[in-house]
Design a protein around this motif. Structure first.
Motif, short mmCIF file in Angstrom:
data_model
loop_
_atom_site.label_atom_id
_atom_site.label_comp_id
_atom_site.label_asym_id
_atom_site.label_seq_id
_atom_site.Cartn_x
_atom_site.Cartn_y
_atom_site.Cartn_z
N GLN A 227 78.31 45.50 15.01
CA GLN A 227 78.71 45.58 13.65
C GLN A 227 77.38 45.71 12.77
N MET A 228 77.68 46.10 11.76
CA MET A 228 76.82 46.41 10.56
C MET A 228 76.60 45.14 9.79
N LEU A 229 75.37 44.87 9.76
CA LEU A 229 75.04 43.46 9.06
C LEU A 229 73.77 43.96 8.19
N LEU A 230 73.66 42.70 7.19
CA LEU A 230 72.42 43.07 5.96
C LEU A 230 71.29 43.24 6.87
N SER A 231 71.10 42.65 7.81
CA SER A 231 69.73 42.69 8.69
C SER A 231 69.37 43.94 9.19
N ASP A 232 70.14 45.03 9.06
CA ASP A 232 69.91 46.40 9.41
C ASP A 232 69.16 47.08 8.05
N PHE A 233 69.42 46.60 6.97
CA PHE A 233 68.70 47.16 6.14
C PHE A 233 67.75 46.28 5.36
N PHE A 234 67.64 44.87 5.73
CA PHE A 234 66.64 43.87 4.96
C PHE A 234 66.00 43.48 6.36
N VAL A 235 64.59 43.72 6.28
CA VAL A 235 63.95 43.20 7.50
C VAL A 235 63.14 41.90 6.85
N ALA A 236 63.03 40.91 7.44
CA ALA A 236 62.27 39.76 6.88
C ALA A 236 60.80 39.88 7.09
N LYS A 237 59.94 39.59 6.11
CA LYS A 237 58.54 39.80 6.14
C LYS A 237 58.03 39.32 7.44
N GLU A 238 58.43 38.08 7.83
CA GLU A 238 57.87 37.57 9.16
C GLU A 238 58.46 38.16 10.53
N SER A 239 59.42 38.98 10.49
CA SER A 239 59.83 39.71 11.66
C SER A 239 59.02 40.72 12.13
N LYS A 240 59.19 40.88 13.48
CA LYS A 240 58.45 41.80 14.34
C LYS A 240 59.01 43.03 14.15
N ILE A 241 60.10 43.18 13.59
CA ILE A 241 61.00 44.58 13.81
C ILE A 241 60.58 45.26 12.41
N GLU A 242 60.43 46.57 12.69
CA GLU A 242 60.00 47.51 11.57
C GLU A 242 61.24 48.11 10.79
N PRO A 243 61.21 48.28 9.63
CA PRO A 243 62.19 48.77 9.02
C PRO A 243 62.58 50.31 9.13
N SER A 244 63.90 50.77 9.45
CA SER A 244 64.00 52.08 9.65
C SER A 244 65.30 52.58 9.20
N LEU A 245 65.83 51.97 8.12
CA LEU A 245 66.86 52.41 7.41
C LEU A 245 66.50 51.98 5.93
N PRO A 246 67.28 52.79 4.80
CA PRO A 246 66.98 52.51 3.44
C PRO A 246 67.64 51.13 3.02
N MET A 247 67.55 50.43 2.00
CA MET A 247 68.05 49.19 1.55
C MET A 247 69.78 49.61 1.05
N PHE A 248 70.63 49.13 1.42
CA PHE A 248 72.07 49.49 1.05
C PHE A 248 72.56 47.94 0.46
N VAL A 249 72.88 47.97 -0.98
CA VAL A 249 73.43 46.98 -1.67
C VAL A 249 74.84 47.41 -2.32
N ALA A 250 75.73 46.42 -1.84
CA ALA A 250 77.04 46.64 -2.36
C ALA A 250 77.31 45.65 -3.54
N ASN A 251 77.77 46.01 -4.71
CA ASN A 251 77.71 45.07 -5.77
C ASN A 251 79.24 44.43 -6.06
#
Length: 514
Positions: A191-215
């Motif tokens: 499932q698509m989660l916010l974690s796909d677009f927002f990567v915590a600074k302490e995470s070992k994962i590197e960003p791969s997607l743009p940031m997506f914000v629904a308002n």
């Protein structure tokens, strides 16, 4: 014994005394403000693959609401943006986008594109255009659901057990995940989660997607709510209560840090236009209160406020290289001015008043954007707007021809109904097919040409009459959820054509200023 008091200490003591005696308003004491847009908690999107995007430019896109009209016009724009490429062809305007700030129908197009991007269904060997028009039959991009004023009356039924809720429909039809059957081979496994677009600074994962914000908009006070992890956490959201209590909870413990928040909930909330789709409700941790959210258009129908705040928060890029594109999907709507001489129902009045409230925000949109850019010290030359007005402005500069005059008369004498518009569309499609030949179009699985796939190099040859039909039909499609094939086709074509008209201005947004 005498002690000398330090002057600085005296100042501090005086300030403390003053602050203790300061008057605080009761409303301010009891009001918990919604957390501000910030990128402090996240890794930078500029750390993505530099093969596809320039880390020295922060490029954002805001997509307005407007139901299926907004969804497919903006989808056409996204397809057109991919056609604006640099010399190496791997980097194009679409791949350069770092931030998406979307509202209502605009969430659908962005969500669909980004879920394909995440799951790598298109890449340098298969463009988004190629996939969308020739390989996407198994991944439909629309929610086939009728939504109208009765949806509001059926709110309780929707909340207590509709077989398929709106969040599930969006997950399955837009984000390609089947909540009810995660093992569905025709859908993605995650499932698509916010974690796909927002990567915590302490995470070992590197960003791969743009940031997506629904308002979305807080129902109780009209305040804007951008769906970002730190905002979800700050609001203490821990479960979904509606549109359907049967939906899968945010996690087993009903505690959410924001990152595991399903994207479908944000899109559903942003799309909950009063009188059309039921409002969305969230449970609050350790409280008996709830957070009720309605359509994001009630607070900002273009997503520009969130987008500019995202650009401002990007500390990796100099202000002079922060750029934005706003897709304005406001249409005229196919409503006649006359109504039956009968008492106007309260719900009908509520729906119409809500719609006009959203539309009046456009009256000062250009100036509001300009003022916001100036406030954050971003050059006002760094943004562009694409909308139906882009096509209208071009049309007003064209020379009338015989076909134009004939079409004007036909439009005047055509009933404003589906059959009338279908005939106009069919005539338009036949006209451009005869004019350009089948070779400049793609065909659907039934062998029919898709008008929206007209090759870009033919756009300059469209006549005033052809552009008039495209503009009138596309801009007059109502704000609704269910879409007809011919409406979808004309909206996609109009979006691509609008990008063509803005080609030079959009290329300028890709220029890095030293």
């Amino acid at each position: 014994m005498r002690y000398k008091c330090c002057p600085i200490l005296l100042v501090l003591l005086a300030q403390t005394a003053i602050s203790q005696n300061k008057i605080n308003l009761y409303s301010e004491i009891n009001y918990n403000s919604i957390p501000a847009v910030s990128l402090t908690d996240y890794k930078s999107v500029q750390e993505r693959d530099k093969k596809f995007q320039n880390p020295n430019i922060a490029l954002g896109i805001g997509i307005s609401g407007g139901g299926s009209r907004a969804q497919f016009f903006s989808m056409g724009v996204l397809l057109g943006l991919e056609e604006i490429s640099e010399n190496n062809m791997e980097r194009n305007f679409l791949s350069e986008i770092d931030y998406y700030s979307t509202v209502s129908g605009g969430c659908f197009s962005a969500g669909y594109y980004l879920t394909l991007l995440k799951n790598k269904l298109h890449d340098e060997n298969c463009s988004f255009n190629e996939f969308y028009f020739s390989k996407a039959d198994a991944y439909k991009d629309y929610v086939d659901k009728s939504a109208n004023i009765l949806s509001l009356l059926n709110n309780k039924r929707n909340e207590k057990g509709d077989k398929i809720s709106m969040t599930q429909r969006i997950d399955a039809d837009i984000l390609q995940y089947d909540q009810t059957n995660p093992d569905n081979k025709d859908k993605f496994k995650t499932q698509m989660l916010l974690s796909d677009f927002f990567v915590a600074k302490e995470s070992k994962i590197e960003p791969s997607l743009p940031m997506f914000v629904a308002n979305g908009t807080a129902f109780n006070n009209g305040e804007r709510i951008p769906f970002m992890p730190h905002i979800i956490k700050g609001l203490s959201i821990d479960e979904s209560l509606a549109p359907n209590k049967a939906d899968i909870p945010l996690n087993e413990n009903k505690i959410n840090d924001g990152y595991n928040f399903p994207v479908t909930y944000g899109i559903t909330a942003s799309s909950a236009f009063p009188g059309v789709l039921p409002k969305v409700k969230f449970g609050i941790k350790n409280q008996d209160k709830i957070l009720c959210i309605i359509d994001g258009g009630a607070s900002d129908n273009t997503g520009y406020k969130t987008l500019v705040e995202l650009l401002h928060s990007d500390t990796k890029v100099d202000d002079k290289n922060k750029k934005a594109l706003f897709i304005d999907c406001l249409g005229q709507g196919k409503k006649a001015p006359y109504i039956n001489d009968a008492k106007i129902g309260l719900l009908s009045l509520f729906e119409t008043a809500s719609l006009y409230t959203v539309q009046t925000r456009y009256m000062t949109f250009d100036k509001d954007v300009e003022n916001t850019f100036e406030r954050y010290k971003i050059p006002i030359k760094n943004y562009q707007i694409i909308g139906f007005t882009t096509i209208r402005s071009h049309l007003q500069k064209m020379e009338k021809d015989e076909k134009y005059e004939g079409l004007v008369n036909e439009l005047k004498n055509t009933n404003d109904d589906a059959a009338g518009w279908l005939k106009l569309y069919t005539d338009f499609k036949t006209d451009i097919e005869n004019k350009f030949g089948e070779s400049v179009f793609r065909k659907d699985k039934d062998g029919e040409i898709i008008a929206a796939t007209l090759q870009k190099d033919k756009f300059a040859e469209l006549t005033a009459g052809e552009v008039l039909l495209m503009y009138e039909y596309a801009s007059h499609i109502e704000t609704k959820l269910r879409i007809r094939p011919e409406e979808r086709d004309i909206l996609l074509l109009a979006g691509r054509f609008a990008v063509f008209l803005k080609n030079n201005e959009l290329r300028e947004l890709l220029v890095e200023y030293k």
